[in-house]
Every structure is written in structure tokens, then in C-alpha cells.
Design a protein around this motif. Structure first.
Motif, PDB file in Angstrom:
ATOM      1  N   ARG A 265       1.320  56.334  58.215  1.00 27.82           N
ATOM      2  CA  ARG A 265       1.542  56.492  56.942  1.00 27.82           C
ATOM      3  C   ARG A 265       3.392  56.335  56.598  1.00 27.82           C
ATOM      4  O   ARG A 265       3.569  56.003  55.669  1.00 27.82           O
ATOM      5  CB  ARG A 265       1.280  57.891  56.285  1.00 27.82           C
ATOM      6  CG  ARG A 265      -0.290  57.895  56.087  1.00 27.82           C
ATOM      7  CD  ARG A 265      -0.667  59.404  55.947  1.00 27.82           C
ATOM      8  NE  ARG A 265      -0.834  59.750  54.561  1.00 27.82           N
ATOM      9  CZ  ARG A 265      -1.467  59.341  53.793  1.00 27.82           C
ATOM     10  NH1 ARG A 265      -2.463  58.743  53.938  1.00 27.82           N
ATOM     11  NH2 ARG A 265      -1.450  59.641  52.186  1.00 27.82           N
ATOM     12  N   ARG A 266       4.001  56.710  57.580  1.00 31.93           N
ATOM     13  CA  ARG A 266       5.463  56.496  57.308  1.00 31.93           C
ATOM     14  C   ARG A 266       5.683  55.023  57.561  1.00 31.93           C
ATOM     15  O   ARG A 266       6.691  54.644  56.896  1.00 31.93           O
ATOM     16  CB  ARG A 266       6.002  57.126  58.470  1.00 31.93           C
ATOM     17  CG  ARG A 266       6.102  58.684  58.464  1.00 31.93           C
ATOM     18  CD  ARG A 266       7.054  59.511  59.688  1.00 31.93           C
ATOM     19  NE  ARG A 266       8.330  59.006  59.675  1.00 31.93           N
ATOM     20  CZ  ARG A 266       8.847  58.556  60.935  1.00 31.93           C
ATOM     21  NH1 ARG A 266       8.009  58.934  62.130  1.00 31.93           N
ATOM     22  NH2 ARG A 266      10.107  58.283  60.956  1.00 31.93           N
ATOM     23  N   VAL A 267       5.165  54.321  58.323  1.00 30.97           N
ATOM     24  CA  VAL A 267       5.663  52.802  58.301  1.00 30.97           C
ATOM     25  C   VAL A 267       4.919  52.195  56.997  1.00 30.97           C
ATOM     26  O   VAL A 267       5.701  51.423  56.474  1.00 30.97           O
ATOM     27  CB  VAL A 267       4.534  52.091  59.510  1.00 30.97           C
ATOM     28  CG1 VAL A 267       4.676  50.582  59.474  1.00 30.97           C
ATOM     29  CG2 VAL A 267       5.009  52.609  60.860  1.00 30.97           C
ATOM     30  N   TRP A 268       3.779  52.507  56.699  1.00 33.91           N
ATOM     31  CA  TRP A 268       3.426  52.044  55.295  1.00 33.91           C
ATOM     32  C   TRP A 268       4.168  52.291  54.074  1.00 33.91           C
ATOM     33  O   TRP A 268       4.652  51.631  53.310  1.00 33.91           O
ATOM     34  CB  TRP A 268       1.872  52.350  55.249  1.00 33.91           C
ATOM     35  CG  TRP A 268       1.017  51.911  56.225  1.00 33.91           C
ATOM     36  CD1 TRP A 268       1.289  50.953  56.949  1.00 33.91           C
ATOM     37  CD2 TRP A 268      -0.457  52.422  56.319  1.00 33.91           C
ATOM     38  NE1 TRP A 268      -0.175  50.651  57.826  1.00 33.91           N
ATOM     39  CE2 TRP A 268      -0.921  51.431  57.418  1.00 33.91           C
ATOM     40  CE3 TRP A 268      -0.936  53.345  56.215  1.00 33.91           C
ATOM     41  CZ2 TRP A 268      -1.845  51.919  58.108  1.00 33.91           C
ATOM     42  CZ3 TRP A 268      -2.427  54.099  56.639  1.00 33.91           C
ATOM     43  CH2 TRP A 268      -2.810  52.888  57.483  1.00 33.91           C
TER      44      TRP A 268
ATOM     45  N   LEU B  86      -1.010  43.819  50.111  1.00 31.17           N
ATOM     46  CA  LEU B  86      -0.415  43.365  49.097  1.00 31.17           C
ATOM     47  C   LEU B  86       0.410  44.653  48.369  1.00 31.17           C
ATOM     48  O   LEU B  86       1.569  44.524  48.174  1.00 31.17           O
ATOM     49  CB  LEU B  86      -1.103  42.702  47.883  1.00 31.17           C
ATOM     50  CG  LEU B  86      -1.734  41.342  48.263  1.00 31.17           C
ATOM     51  CD1 LEU B  86      -2.605  40.799  47.234  1.00 31.17           C
ATOM     52  CD2 LEU B  86      -0.707  40.533  48.898  1.00 31.17           C
ATOM     53  N   VAL B  87      -0.091  45.525  48.288  1.00 28.37           N
ATOM     54  CA  VAL B  87       0.137  46.744  47.795  1.00 28.37           C
ATOM     55  C   VAL B  87       1.148  47.501  48.510  1.00 28.37           C
ATOM     56  O   VAL B  87       2.266  47.821  48.505  1.00 28.37           O
ATOM     57  CB  VAL B  87      -0.685  47.651  46.847  1.00 28.37           C
ATOM     58  CG1 VAL B  87      -0.071  49.085  46.370  1.00 28.37           C
ATOM     59  CG2 VAL B  87      -1.728  47.175  46.083  1.00 28.37           C
ATOM     60  N   ILE B  88       0.586  47.568  49.627  1.00 28.02           N
ATOM     61  CA  ILE B  88       1.485  48.001  51.042  1.00 28.02           C
ATOM     62  C   ILE B  88       1.980  46.293  51.456  1.00 28.02           C
ATOM     63  O   ILE B  88       1.013  45.847  52.272  1.00 28.02           O
ATOM     64  CB  ILE B  88       0.580  48.817  51.882  1.00 28.02           C
ATOM     65  CG1 ILE B  88       0.481  50.094  51.422  1.00 28.02           C
ATOM     66  CG2 ILE B  88       1.588  49.037  53.167  1.00 28.02           C
ATOM     67  CD1 ILE B  88      -0.533  51.048  52.002  1.00 28.02           C
ATOM     68  N   PRO B  89       2.842  45.747  51.276  1.00 32.23           N
ATOM     69  CA  PRO B  89       3.270  44.357  51.330  1.00 32.23           C
ATOM     70  C   PRO B  89       3.221  44.016  52.835  1.00 32.23           C
ATOM     71  O   PRO B  89       4.348  43.382  53.284  1.00 32.23           O
ATOM     72  CB  PRO B  89       4.487  43.944  50.556  1.00 32.23           C
ATOM     73  CG  PRO B  89       5.167  45.315  50.600  1.00 32.23           C
ATOM     74  CD  PRO B  89       3.835  46.455  50.652  1.00 32.23           C
ATOM     75  N   CYS B  90       2.268  44.366  54.037  1.00 33.21           N
ATOM     76  CA  CYS B  90       2.398  43.973  55.356  1.00 33.21           C
ATOM     77  C   CYS B  90       2.769  42.481  55.587  1.00 33.21           C
ATOM     78  O   CYS B  90       3.382  42.421  56.440  1.00 33.21           O
ATOM     79  CB  CYS B  90       1.228  44.473  55.958  1.00 33.21           C
ATOM     80  SG  CYS B  90      -0.357  43.725  55.561  1.00 33.21           S
ATOM     81  N   HIS B  91       2.468  41.711  54.577  1.00 36.47           N
ATOM     82  CA  HIS B  91       3.042  40.373  54.661  1.00 36.47           C
ATOM     83  C   HIS B  91       4.563  40.227  54.952  1.00 36.47           C
ATOM     84  O   HIS B  91       4.988  38.993  55.238  1.00 36.47           O
ATOM     85  CB  HIS B  91       2.359  39.363  53.659  1.00 36.47           C
ATOM     86  CG  HIS B  91       2.812  39.585  52.313  1.00 36.47           C
ATOM     87  ND1 HIS B  91       2.310  40.654  51.493  1.00 36.47           N
ATOM     88  CD2 HIS B  91       3.648  39.189  51.570  1.00 36.47           C
ATOM     89  CE1 HIS B  91       2.885  40.755  50.282  1.00 36.47           C
ATOM     90  NE2 HIS B  91       3.730  39.771  50.253  1.00 36.47           N
ATOM     91  N   ARG B  92       5.181  40.944  54.633  1.00 39.91           N
ATOM     92  CA  ARG B  92       6.778  40.818  54.587  1.00 39.91           C
ATOM     93  C   ARG B  92       7.432  41.208  55.592  1.00 39.91           C
ATOM     94  O   ARG B  92       8.569  41.151  55.904  1.00 39.91           O
ATOM     95  CB  ARG B  92       7.224  41.613  53.148  1.00 39.91           C
ATOM     96  CG  ARG B  92       6.639  41.148  51.736  1.00 39.91           C
ATOM     97  CD  ARG B  92       7.416  41.921  50.774  1.00 39.91           C
ATOM     98  NE  ARG B  92       6.542  41.828  49.503  1.00 39.91           N
ATOM     99  CZ  ARG B  92       6.697  42.644  48.479  1.00 39.91           C
ATOM    100  NH1 ARG B  92       7.006  43.649  48.399  1.00 39.91           N
ATOM    101  NH2 ARG B  92       5.974  42.130  47.476  1.00 39.91           N
TER     102      ARG B  92
END
Length: 175
Positions: free
Chosen positions: A87-90, A131-137
């Protein structure tokens, strides 16, 4: 757990959005549908997904993102579950603005755990609300395009859509 499910067309394929209680609980590309269900069942046990058009207005915001409103997903409430570390990472990943990227090590350092880049990568890979949590970035240490549950071509497309720039943008789009 009863959740609402919408299927949203996108330039990268159909997406599945699971929402309930005014929050997004899951967002995946349809070809990752089993991953979405597994994530929801791991968090809630038995899950009933009931078809709904634009639950809580979230599908409309996703469509706006695809049309180029890169801020449309900002502030969308999510319930991703996860461990306290995940949760901290996200939460930290959600601070990365469209068009920007950060390396796994940079995310780890911002959490006060500079040696935890692998753990950040694992948490990023388990993100149930893409996308909402933009892990692609989140990218490799040298700006290399690295893992994405939706596939690297999608990650590349998303970063181009968002106008990725800076020290890693050009490398990412060529990778």
C-alpha cells in the motif's frame, strides 16, 4: 462481496473495471481477467461481479483518460488491498504524474528504504488497479522499459500516450 463490473473499450483492448462502495477494487485488461478475479477473491473470498454501465462514474473517467485527459484518473478512490508495504508503494506510485517516470530504486528511496528496489518491483507487479495506480510509470534503473502485467507494448504505448519525457522518456519509447 458484490461488485459492479464494466467492460470498457480502449485503444489497447477491452478493460475490466470492478467497483463497489464508491471505490475501484480492480482494473485490468480483459486478457488478464483471471488475474483480476484472483486478486478480488484473495482479498474478499467469494466475489459476485454484476454487470453495470459506468459504476460510480469511473468508466467515464477512464474513457476521458483514453481521449487524452491525462488527469482524469487523478483522485479516483481505490481499494487495492495489499500488505502495508504494498500500500505504501502504490501510494507512492500514485504520486508519479503523467509524462513522468521513476525508477524502482527511486521509489524505494522515497519510501526510506533505498535497498528495497526488488520489493518495490514485486509490489508494483501485484498492483490490482492498473492506470489509476500508474505502475506503468515505474522503470528500470537506467530508464529501461521493464515488466508490466499488461505487456511491454502496452507499457510503451501508455508512456507515449502520456508524453513520457525527461532522462528516460526517449529510451523508453525506443526500447
Amino acid at each position: 462481496m458484490d461488485l459492479l463490473l464494466d467492460e470498457i473499450e480502449s485503444p489497447l483492448g477491452v478493460m475490466l473495471l470492478a467497483a463497489g462502495g464508491g471505490m475501484v477494487h480492480g482494473l485490468e485488461f480483459a486478457d488478464n481477467g483471471p488475474r483480476l478475479r484472483a486478486s478480488l477473491e484473495a482479498r474478499y473470498g467469494a466475489v459476485t461481479l454484476r454487470s453495470a454501465a459506468d459504476p460510480h462514474g469511473f468508466s467515464g473517467r477512464l474513457r476521458a483518460y483514453w481521449r487524452g485527459d491525462l488527469g482524469a484518473l487523478s483522485g479516483v478512490p481505490v481499494e487495492p488491498g495489499g500488505t502495508p508495504f504494498q500500500r505504501r508503494v502504490w501510494a507512492e506510485v500514485q504520486r508519479i504524474l503523467p509524462g513522468a517516470t521513476r525508477a524502482y530504486g527511486e521509489v524505494a528511496a522515497s519510501l526510506g528504504q533505498p535497498s528495497a528496489s526488488r520489493a518495490v518491483g514485486l509490489a508494483n507487479g501485484r498492483n490490482p488497479v492498473c492506470l489509476v495506480i500508474p505502475c506503468h510509470r515505474v522503470v528500470g534503473a537506467r530508464g529501461d522499459l521493464t515488466g508490466y502485467a499488461g505487456g511491454l507494448p502496452r507499457k510503451r504505448w501508455l508512456l507515449a500516450h502520456e508524453g513520457a519525457s525527461g532522462k528516460t522518456g526517449a529510451r523508453l519509447l525506443r526500447s
